[in-house]
Design an enzyme around this catalytic site. Structure first.
Site, PDB file in Angstrom:
ATOM      1  N   ASP A   1     -29.310  21.440 -41.054  1.00 17.10           N
ATOM      2  CA  ASP A   1     -30.234  22.449 -41.583  1.00 17.10           C
ATOM      3  C   ASP A   1     -31.565  22.426 -40.844  1.00 17.10           C
ATOM      4  O   ASP A   1     -32.322  21.459 -40.953  1.00 17.10           O
ATOM      5  CB  ASP A   1     -30.483  22.182 -43.068  1.00 17.10           C
ATOM      6  CG  ASP A   1     -29.282  22.539 -43.918  1.00 17.10           C
ATOM      7  OD1 ASP A   1     -28.810  23.682 -43.804  1.00 17.10           O
ATOM      8  OD2 ASP A   1     -28.820  21.673 -44.683  1.00 17.10           O
TER       9      ASP A   1
ATOM     10  N   MET B   1     -32.605  28.156 -40.455  1.00 14.79           N
ATOM     11  CA  MET B   1     -33.469  28.811 -41.435  1.00 14.79           C
ATOM     12  C   MET B   1     -34.830  28.963 -40.772  1.00 14.79           C
ATOM     13  O   MET B   1     -35.818  28.301 -41.137  1.00 14.79           O
ATOM     14  CB  MET B   1     -33.541  27.976 -42.720  1.00 14.79           C
ATOM     15  CG  MET B   1     -32.276  28.104 -43.560  1.00 14.79           C
ATOM     16  SD  MET B   1     -32.114  26.787 -44.767  1.00 14.79           S
ATOM     17  CE  MET B   1     -31.437  25.506 -43.742  1.00 14.79           C
TER      18      MET B   1
ATOM     19  N   MET C   1     -25.552  31.777 -48.958  1.00 14.84           N
ATOM     20  CA  MET C   1     -26.428  30.821 -49.640  1.00 14.84           C
ATOM     21  C   MET C   1     -26.171  30.897 -51.147  1.00 14.84           C
ATOM     22  O   MET C   1     -26.207  31.988 -51.731  1.00 14.84           O
ATOM     23  CB  MET C   1     -27.908  31.136 -49.380  1.00 14.84           C
ATOM     24  CG  MET C   1     -28.439  30.802 -47.995  1.00 14.84           C
ATOM     25  SD  MET C   1     -28.280  29.097 -47.436  1.00 14.84           S
ATOM     26  CE  MET C   1     -28.945  28.154 -48.794  1.00 14.84           C
TER      27      MET C   1
ATOM     28  N   MET D   1     -35.245  24.033 -40.452  1.00 14.90           N
ATOM     29  CA  MET D   1     -36.247  24.817 -41.206  1.00 14.90           C
ATOM     30  C   MET D   1     -37.567  24.786 -40.453  1.00 14.90           C
ATOM     31  O   MET D   1     -37.978  23.725 -39.975  1.00 14.90           O
ATOM     32  CB  MET D   1     -36.449  24.206 -42.593  1.00 14.90           C
ATOM     33  CG  MET D   1     -35.177  24.073 -43.399  1.00 14.90           C
ATOM     34  SD  MET D   1     -35.521  23.322 -44.997  1.00 14.90           S
ATOM     35  CE  MET D   1     -33.853  23.094 -45.617  1.00 14.90           C
TER      36      MET D   1
ATOM     37  N   HIS E   1     -27.352  25.467 -39.019  1.00 10.85           N
ATOM     38  CA  HIS E   1     -27.821  26.533 -39.904  1.00 10.85           C
ATOM     39  C   HIS E   1     -29.312  26.731 -39.640  1.00 10.85           C
ATOM     40  O   HIS E   1     -30.130  25.889 -40.017  1.00 10.85           O
ATOM     41  CB  HIS E   1     -27.544  26.096 -41.352  1.00 10.85           C
ATOM     42  CG  HIS E   1     -28.036  27.060 -42.386  1.00 10.85           C
ATOM     43  ND1 HIS E   1     -28.158  26.699 -43.722  1.00 10.85           N
ATOM     44  CD2 HIS E   1     -28.431  28.356 -42.299  1.00 10.85           C
ATOM     45  CE1 HIS E   1     -28.605  27.744 -44.401  1.00 10.85           C
ATOM     46  NE2 HIS E   1     -28.780  28.752 -43.569  1.00 10.85           N
TER      47      HIS E   1
ATOM     48  N   HIS F   1     -22.981  19.590 -41.036  1.00 15.04           N
ATOM     49  CA  HIS F   1     -23.903  20.721 -41.223  1.00 15.04           C
ATOM     50  C   HIS F   1     -25.349  20.254 -41.000  1.00 15.04           C
ATOM     51  O   HIS F   1     -25.801  19.285 -41.610  1.00 15.04           O
ATOM     52  CB  HIS F   1     -23.717  21.245 -42.652  1.00 15.04           C
ATOM     53  CG  HIS F   1     -24.473  22.487 -42.978  1.00 15.04           C
ATOM     54  ND1 HIS F   1     -24.029  23.752 -42.654  1.00 15.04           N
ATOM     55  CD2 HIS F   1     -25.650  22.664 -43.630  1.00 15.04           C
ATOM     56  CE1 HIS F   1     -24.896  24.658 -43.093  1.00 15.04           C
ATOM     57  NE2 HIS F   1     -25.895  24.020 -43.688  1.00 15.04           N
TER      58      HIS F   1
ATOM     59  N   ASP G   1     -23.210  27.441 -49.378  1.00 20.45           N
ATOM     60  CA  ASP G   1     -24.224  26.444 -49.049  1.00 20.45           C
ATOM     61  C   ASP G   1     -25.268  26.369 -50.157  1.00 20.45           C
ATOM     62  O   ASP G   1     -26.043  27.298 -50.362  1.00 20.45           O
ATOM     63  CB  ASP G   1     -24.880  26.828 -47.717  1.00 20.45           C
ATOM     64  CG  ASP G   1     -25.826  25.763 -47.200  1.00 20.45           C
ATOM     65  OD1 ASP G   1     -25.973  24.712 -47.849  1.00 20.45           O
ATOM     66  OD2 ASP G   1     -26.424  25.994 -46.136  1.00 20.45           O
TER      67      ASP G   1
ATOM     68  N   SER H   1     -23.885  18.054 -45.459  1.00 28.99           N
ATOM     69  CA  SER H   1     -25.197  18.440 -44.944  1.00 28.99           C
ATOM     70  C   SER H   1     -26.081  17.211 -44.821  1.00 28.99           C
ATOM     71  O   SER H   1     -26.411  16.558 -45.818  1.00 28.99           O
ATOM     72  CB  SER H   1     -25.853  19.440 -45.900  1.00 28.99           C
ATOM     73  OG  SER H   1     -27.242  19.516 -45.604  1.00 28.99           O
TER      74      SER H   1
END
Ligand code: DX5
Ligand code: ZN
Length: 226
Positions: free
Chosen positions: A41, A77, A146, A43, A75, A39, A181, A14
């Site tokens: 992330d 979020m 998660m 947000m 991913h 990966h 994760d 990540s």
């Protein structure tokens, strides 16, 4: 897109824990160490409090990761992912995971991911039971469980996750990748694998270590993973 990359056990570094001032070099280092699934992330400051990165960064990594035979695992979020997931597909995402808690239209969101030509991941927060996948089995290609509360790297692995991973594995169609994760490290990875996880997101346990290559080799060795 080489979907075989999601089969078998694999580590997905990540980049949230990487040094963003040297992002390309860090990704190169981890791919040279053997990683192929990167990966990312995303947000939004709503679904989770922090704002991290968006489609611009996926686009910035697109060529480098794919030229090396890799996979971009995004991913999201973010609230209402169905409203912007196309941007991530266009930027080069191979898989896009959307949270069941982030939209009243999860079936539609998963379908939209597939329509964009990506593999669809269904992501579950720690407070969401394994039964949340019911009725959606035909709509996703992988599940992201998660194992910390989403929003921050470097948190400890939630031990109760292992029972949930087992419950998910029992419910999932055979061969479905199950991604864990959060807090994945030399201690938590083995039990998660025993419970049925196959894809291991690792941020601080790789990029937080002084020797990234050695940390990758150690975790891959423990998991007998690529
Ligand atoms: C947390 C993110 C994770 C994070 C994991 O919200 O979804 O992917 O990068 O970081 P570590 O491995 O440090 O727990
Ligand atoms: Zn993540």
């Amino acid at each position: 897109m080489n979907a075989e990359l999601l089969q078998g056990r694999r580590i997905a570094p990540s980049i949230l824990a990487s040094d963003f001032a040297r992002l390309g070099a860090q990704v190169q280092e981890v791919m040279d160490a053997g990683a192929r699934v990167i990966h990312v992330d995303v947000m939004d400051g709503h679904f989770v409090p922090p704002i991290s990165i968006g489609a611009l960064i996926v686009d910035a990594l697109n060529e480098q990761v794919h030229d090396a035979g890799g996979w971009l695992d995004v991913h999201l979020m973010i609230d209402r992912p169905e409203q912007s997931l196309a941007d991530y597909a266009k930027a080069g995402a191979d898989s896009i995971s959307v949270h069941v808690e982030a939209t009243p239209h999860i079936h539609y969101a998963l379908k939209a991911v597939r329509e964009e030509g990506c593999k669809a991941g269904l992501a579950l927060n720690p407070g969401t039971p394994a039964s949340a996948i019911e009725g959606l089995e035909d709509s996703f290609d992988m599940v992201l469980c998660m194992t910390v509360n989403p929003g921050w790297g470097g948190q400890p692995y939630i031990e109760a996750s292992n029972a949930k991973i087992s419950a998910l594995r029992e419910r999932l169609p055979e061969g479905t990748p199950l991604e864990v994760d959060g807090g994945v490290d030399m201690e938590s990875a083995g039990p998660a694998a025993d419970a049925g996880a196959t894809l291991f997101v690792a941020g601080s346990s790789l990029f937080g270590k002084p020797d990234l290559t050695a940390a990758y080799a150690e975790l891959a060795g423990l998991l007998d993973a690529d």
